[in-house]
Design an enzyme around this catalytic site. Sequence first.
Site, short mmCIF file in Angstrom:
data_model
loop_
_atom_site.label_atom_id
_atom_site.label_comp_id
_atom_site.label_asym_id
_atom_site.label_seq_id
_atom_site.Cartn_x
_atom_site.Cartn_y
_atom_site.Cartn_z
N GLU A 58 65.57 5.31 -10.14
CA GLU A 58 66.29 6.55 -10.42
C GLU A 58 65.38 7.57 -11.08
O GLU A 58 64.36 7.24 -11.66
CB GLU A 58 67.51 6.28 -11.31
CG GLU A 58 67.30 5.30 -12.45
CD GLU A 58 66.28 5.72 -13.48
OE1 GLU A 58 66.25 6.92 -13.83
OE2 GLU A 58 65.51 4.86 -13.95
N GLY A 117 61.46 4.03 -15.75
CA GLY A 117 62.43 4.22 -14.68
C GLY A 117 61.73 4.22 -13.33
O GLY A 117 60.73 3.54 -13.13
N GLU A 118 62.27 4.96 -12.39
CA GLU A 118 61.74 5.09 -11.04
C GLU A 118 61.86 3.82 -10.21
O GLU A 118 61.50 3.80 -9.04
CB GLU A 118 60.25 5.52 -11.05
CG GLU A 118 59.96 6.81 -11.77
CD GLU A 118 58.49 7.18 -11.77
OE1 GLU A 118 57.69 6.49 -11.08
OE2 GLU A 118 58.11 8.14 -12.46
N GLY A 119 62.32 2.71 -10.82
CA GLY A 119 62.32 1.44 -10.13
C GLY A 119 61.04 0.65 -10.32
O GLY A 119 60.79 -0.34 -9.62
N ILE A 175 55.67 4.77 -9.16
CA ILE A 175 56.39 3.96 -8.19
C ILE A 175 55.72 3.99 -6.83
O ILE A 175 55.72 2.99 -6.10
CB ILE A 175 57.87 4.40 -8.10
CG1 ILE A 175 58.68 3.40 -7.30
CG2 ILE A 175 58.00 5.81 -7.53
CD1 ILE A 175 58.71 2.00 -7.88
#
Length: 360
Positions: free
Chosen positions: A175, A317-319, A98
């Site tokens: 997240e 994830g992580e955006g 990210i």
Amino acid sequence: MNFAIKKVTDVFNQQIQATIDGKTKPLGALGQLEDTAKIIAAVQLSTVNTGQQSLSIKHPSLFIFAGDHGVAAQGVSIAPSEVTSQMVANFASGGAAINVFCKQLGWQLSVVDAGVLSPTDNCLGVINQRLGNITAPLNIAPAMSLAQVELGFEKATALVKSVHEKGCNLIAFGEMGIGNTTSAAAIMAAIIGIPASECVGRGTGVSDEIVKIKQQVIEQALELHQGNLNSAKEILASLGGFEIVQITAAMLAAAEQEMLVVVDGFICTAAAMLAIDINANVKDYMIFAHCSGEQGHQKMLSHLQVKPLLNLGLRLGEGTGAALALPLIQAAAAFYNDMASFTQAQVTDVTDANNNKVEN
């Protein structure tokens, strides 16, 4: 707490469609970019810049919320909870996917400790919004108290208001939390009312055996909390995570500030479902970034009747999916603003043989 979110009016819909159709292209030729431009225009013309034509993406900001889940100890993940804090440190030092994508694409990235097992006080720049160290195992007890949910809503709302005051009008959330796909799948099952088997996926890549454990844990949790799943906040208290609580509230707070909300993958879509349950108007402000590789995500998107911009098989994830959608969102606004109409370019409009299309 309540959120006063304005319903996006449809008064300008015909004007918006006419503007898009009047560009020098066949009707619908820009596909989902046109759909995205409609979302941006509907929000910005009807609530922010009433009657104005120009769209804008200002100071795009992405927040990663991190939280640990007690359910991780139930054998639902290949990684221990300690990895959450380790990844927060990685975010803080700029080493995660990210970080790379945000730096490349122009996002302002912030990391929020919503409640991880090992406090992150030594991580430079991490925002402390802790609701606890770790949630309770959701198949044994409520994940958290309603008071913790309310506190999370207050903290997330204040954070969103602060970035809005700095000029941001587009926000996204990522997240990090070992065990949070189990929490999100349980939330999905509770909201849609489908069996756990249709919600559970492999998360970061677990075995068939762990998938079965996840399914059993969720079934236990749904049975345990069946009398306390009547509202979004009750679902969060029973089945949620500290990061999911704050993402849910942040989405609502952003819409209240008339900001566009870019929705990431499986975990964030679970938060989006909860936010919509709290105030349906929030959906008008949402752009769904991608369909993840998590098997339940497509069902979530179908339930919400939305079509994501990307389908890259992401499951990190992580955006990351939200981050990658930014150039497409910017392109949608740019063509709406700057692409010539048939009249402006003095190009024959062949999109309507009957010559009854509105020109701009």
